[in-house]
Design an enzyme around this catalytic site. Structure first.
Site, PDB file in Angstrom:
ATOM      1  N   THR A 161      11.461  16.872 -29.955  1.00 12.57           N
ATOM      2  CA  THR A 161      11.121  16.841 -31.378  1.00 12.57           C
ATOM      3  C   THR A 161       9.891  17.715 -31.587  1.00 12.57           C
ATOM      4  O   THR A 161       8.791  17.384 -31.127  1.00 12.57           O
ATOM      5  CB  THR A 161      10.816  15.408 -31.854  1.00 12.57           C
ATOM      6  OG1 THR A 161      11.920  14.579 -31.523  1.00 12.57           O
ATOM      7  CG2 THR A 161      10.572  15.391 -33.351  1.00 12.57           C
ATOM      8  N   LYS A 173      15.143  16.192 -38.203  1.00 12.36           N
ATOM      9  CA  LYS A 173      14.596  15.177 -37.294  1.00 12.36           C
ATOM     10  C   LYS A 173      13.254  14.639 -37.832  1.00 12.36           C
ATOM     11  O   LYS A 173      12.999  13.428 -37.800  1.00 12.36           O
ATOM     12  CB  LYS A 173      14.415  15.807 -35.904  1.00 12.36           C
ATOM     13  CG  LYS A 173      13.688  14.956 -34.890  1.00 12.36           C
ATOM     14  CD  LYS A 173      14.430  13.690 -34.557  1.00 12.36           C
ATOM     15  CE  LYS A 173      13.550  12.769 -33.717  1.00 12.36           C
ATOM     16  NZ  LYS A 173      14.046  11.410 -33.661  1.00 12.36           N
ATOM     17  N   LYS A 215       2.939  11.910 -33.423  1.00 13.27           N
ATOM     18  CA  LYS A 215       3.172  13.371 -33.466  1.00 13.27           C
ATOM     19  C   LYS A 215       4.216  13.714 -34.525  1.00 13.27           C
ATOM     20  O   LYS A 215       4.049  14.655 -35.306  1.00 13.27           O
ATOM     21  CB  LYS A 215       3.595  13.831 -32.059  1.00 13.27           C
ATOM     22  CG  LYS A 215       4.093  15.238 -31.909  1.00 13.27           C
ATOM     23  CD  LYS A 215       5.603  15.356 -31.801  1.00 13.27           C
ATOM     24  CE  LYS A 215       6.233  14.543 -30.722  1.00 13.27           C
ATOM     25  NZ  LYS A 215       7.697  14.637 -30.665  1.00 13.27           N
TER      26      LYS A 215
HETATM   27  P1  NAP Z   1       8.257  10.736 -22.343  1.00 14.91           P
HETATM   28  O1  NAP Z   1       8.942   9.596 -21.653  1.00 14.91           O
HETATM   29  O2  NAP Z   1       6.814  10.632 -22.659  1.00 14.91           O
HETATM   30  O3  NAP Z   1       8.535  12.037 -21.467  1.00 14.91           O
HETATM   31  C1  NAP Z   1       7.901  13.238 -21.774  1.00 14.91           C
HETATM   32  C2  NAP Z   1       8.438  14.336 -20.882  1.00 14.91           C
HETATM   33  O4  NAP Z   1       7.735  15.553 -21.218  1.00 14.91           O
HETATM   34  C3  NAP Z   1       8.184  14.101 -19.390  1.00 14.91           C
HETATM   35  O5  NAP Z   1       9.264  14.636 -18.655  1.00 14.91           O
HETATM   36  C4  NAP Z   1       6.911  14.909 -19.149  1.00 14.91           C
HETATM   37  O6  NAP Z   1       6.724  15.303 -17.815  1.00 14.91           O
HETATM   38  C5  NAP Z   1       7.194  16.111 -20.021  1.00 14.91           C
HETATM   39  N1  NAP Z   1       6.001  16.894 -20.317  1.00 14.91           N
HETATM   40  C6  NAP Z   1       4.975  16.555 -21.132  1.00 14.91           C
HETATM   41  N2  NAP Z   1       4.054  17.538 -21.196  1.00 14.91           N
HETATM   42  C7  NAP Z   1       4.528  18.544 -20.395  1.00 14.91           C
HETATM   43  C8  NAP Z   1       4.039  19.826 -20.050  1.00 14.91           C
HETATM   44  N3  NAP Z   1       2.890  20.305 -20.552  1.00 14.91           N
HETATM   45  N4  NAP Z   1       4.767  20.578 -19.217  1.00 14.91           N
HETATM   46  C9  NAP Z   1       5.941  20.108 -18.709  1.00 14.91           C
HETATM   47  N5  NAP Z   1       6.463  18.893 -19.000  1.00 14.91           N
HETATM   48  C10 NAP Z   1       5.763  18.130 -19.833  1.00 14.91           C
HETATM   49  O7  NAP Z   1       8.957  11.072 -23.728  1.00 14.91           O
HETATM   50  P2  NAP Z   1      10.405  10.724 -24.290  1.00 14.91           P
HETATM   51  O8  NAP Z   1      10.353   9.403 -24.967  1.00 14.91           O
HETATM   52  O9  NAP Z   1      11.440  11.002 -23.269  1.00 14.91           O
HETATM   53  O10 NAP Z   1      10.486  11.803 -25.488  1.00 14.91           O
HETATM   54  C11 NAP Z   1      10.738  13.165 -25.248  1.00 14.91           C
HETATM   55  C12 NAP Z   1      10.949  13.872 -26.586  1.00 14.91           C
HETATM   56  O11 NAP Z   1      12.020  13.241 -27.284  1.00 14.91           O
HETATM   57  C13 NAP Z   1       9.741  13.810 -27.534  1.00 14.91           C
HETATM   58  O12 NAP Z   1       9.701  14.995 -28.275  1.00 14.91           O
HETATM   59  C14 NAP Z   1      10.069  12.619 -28.436  1.00 14.91           C
HETATM   60  O13 NAP Z   1       9.421  12.734 -29.689  1.00 14.91           O
HETATM   61  C15 NAP Z   1      11.572  12.778 -28.552  1.00 14.91           C
HETATM   62  N6  NAP Z   1      12.297  11.536 -28.830  1.00 14.91           N
HETATM   63  C16 NAP Z   1      12.003  10.378 -28.180  1.00 14.91           C
HETATM   64  C17 NAP Z   1      12.718   9.227 -28.476  1.00 14.91           C
HETATM   65  C18 NAP Z   1      12.426   7.903 -27.821  1.00 14.91           C
HETATM   66  O14 NAP Z   1      12.832   6.886 -28.388  1.00 14.91           O
HETATM   67  N7  NAP Z   1      11.764   7.833 -26.677  1.00 14.91           N
HETATM   68  C19 NAP Z   1      13.749   9.273 -29.424  1.00 14.91           C
HETATM   69  C20 NAP Z   1      14.065  10.484 -30.046  1.00 14.91           C
HETATM   70  C21 NAP Z   1      13.329  11.608 -29.745  1.00 14.91           C
HETATM   71  P3  NAP Z   1       5.944  14.330 -16.762  1.00 14.91           P
HETATM   72  O15 NAP Z   1       6.951  13.305 -16.363  1.00 14.91           O
HETATM   73  O16 NAP Z   1       5.560  15.228 -15.680  1.00 14.91           O
HETATM   74  O17 NAP Z   1       4.771  13.749 -17.507  1.00 14.91           O
END
Ligand code: NAP
Length: 286
Positions: free
Chosen positions: A96, A171, A239
């Protein structure tokens, strides 16, 4: 057989990539913290050493990472996706992010000879595990067509929304509404409990009326139990609120309710709840 890459194995990416692997696709994964690759490798995925290696080895590479900074970081530099993409290969960013970030990534990928689609997702950890996400695709229609079989594994609905930016904007609008709803829901539950109402009864009454929705049904019991196991990290919701309010600025549209909700999520981040579930906004309200 087509080769698929998957970059970013957080809460969402891990579940989405696992569904691709379980469906028998050829999947190569990468995550900044490489330990998160092990479970997928144990299920049959290959592991790339850099985003570049994944993009070079795969026909279509998916990414889902935290925010605009992360989405750009994956693409840039000698080890980034752009360095590996080349002619005929495709990149699909499912993070997102805002329209401007998506446009930047699109331009870099296409300049390097690749094809680009943005495809942020609606739905949280459980829909990601169940393969029932809503995938908001926009950009190169030929990539969309090629990726559709994989989208059908990860999601229940994959509308094609047109030009780059339309997926990102859809989104943000959806999540802005969600953040606002959760914010007022937390205030309502807090007010009810302070006014000596029965919490369970309050949730039952809401669930029986016109305000019933799956989010309140899931988050309501979490608020009452004060249990905040993370499906959607609160920092990501903040965010999304920030990016939605920014979009309003760009379009000269006043969004007072969203702006106030953004402030509530900022307070919750500052209070130390960034990595807890979005439901933890309740802790700053109650
Ligand atoms: P998350 O569990 O916090 O995972 C974040 C991911 O991003 C991890 O793989 C992390 O790597 C990686 N990352 C962060 N900074 C980075 C960098 N500088 N370089 C390389 N990798 C980096 O987040 P999530 O919940 O899966 O969400 C991911 C995305 O989907 C976000 O944009 C969120 O807004 C969106 N989203 C989430 C949900 C939800 O319910 N969770 C639903 C819809 C959309 P590390 O493991 O190494 O930290």
């Amino acid at each position: 057989m087509k080769k698929f890459g998957f970059i970013g194995l957080g809460i969402m990416g891990n579940a989405m990539a696992l569904n691709l692997v379980k469906a028998g696709l050829d999947v190569t994964v990468w995550n900044r913290n490489s330990e998160k690759c092990s479970a997928l490798v144990a299920q049959g995925a290959k592991q790339g050493n850099t985003p570049r290696e994944v993009a070079e080895a795969c026909d279509i590479t998916f990414t889902i990472v935290s925010d605009p900074t992360a989405a750009l970081a994956i693409c840039e530099g000698p080890d980034g996706v752009v360095a590996g993409i080349g002619e005929g290969r495709s990149y699909i960013d499912m993070s997102t992010v805002d329209d401007a970030t998506s446009q930047k990534i699109s331009a870099a990928i296409t300049e390097a000879g690749g094809r680009f689609l943005e495809a942020p997702v609606s739905g949280t950890k459980k829909p990601a595990e169940d393969g029932t996400l809503i995938i908001l695709a926009a950009g190169d229609k030929s990539v969309y067509d090629d990726a559709l079989p994989a989208f059908e594994i990860m999601g229940k609905m994959s509308p094609y929304l047109g030009e780059i930016g339309q997926g990102a904007k859809m989104k943000l609008v959806v999540n802005m509404i969600m953040g606002g709803m959760l914010s007022i829901f937390s205030e309502g539950v807090s007010l009810g409990l302070k006014a000596d109402l029965d919490g369970e009864q309050l949730l039952e009454i809401i669930a029986a009326g016109a305000m019933a929705n799956p989010m309140f049904a899931v988050k309501g019991p979490m608020l009452l139990a004060e249990q905040y196991d993370t499906s959607f990290p609160l920092k990501h919701m903040q965010k999304d609120m920030r990016l939605a309010v920014d979009l309003g600025d760009q379009l000269d549209l006043s969004l007072p309710t969203a702006a106030t909700s953004n402030e509530s999520f900022k307070q919750a981040r500052k209070a130390g709840y960034a990595d807890e579930d979005i439901a933890a906004i309740y802790k700053t309200v109650k």
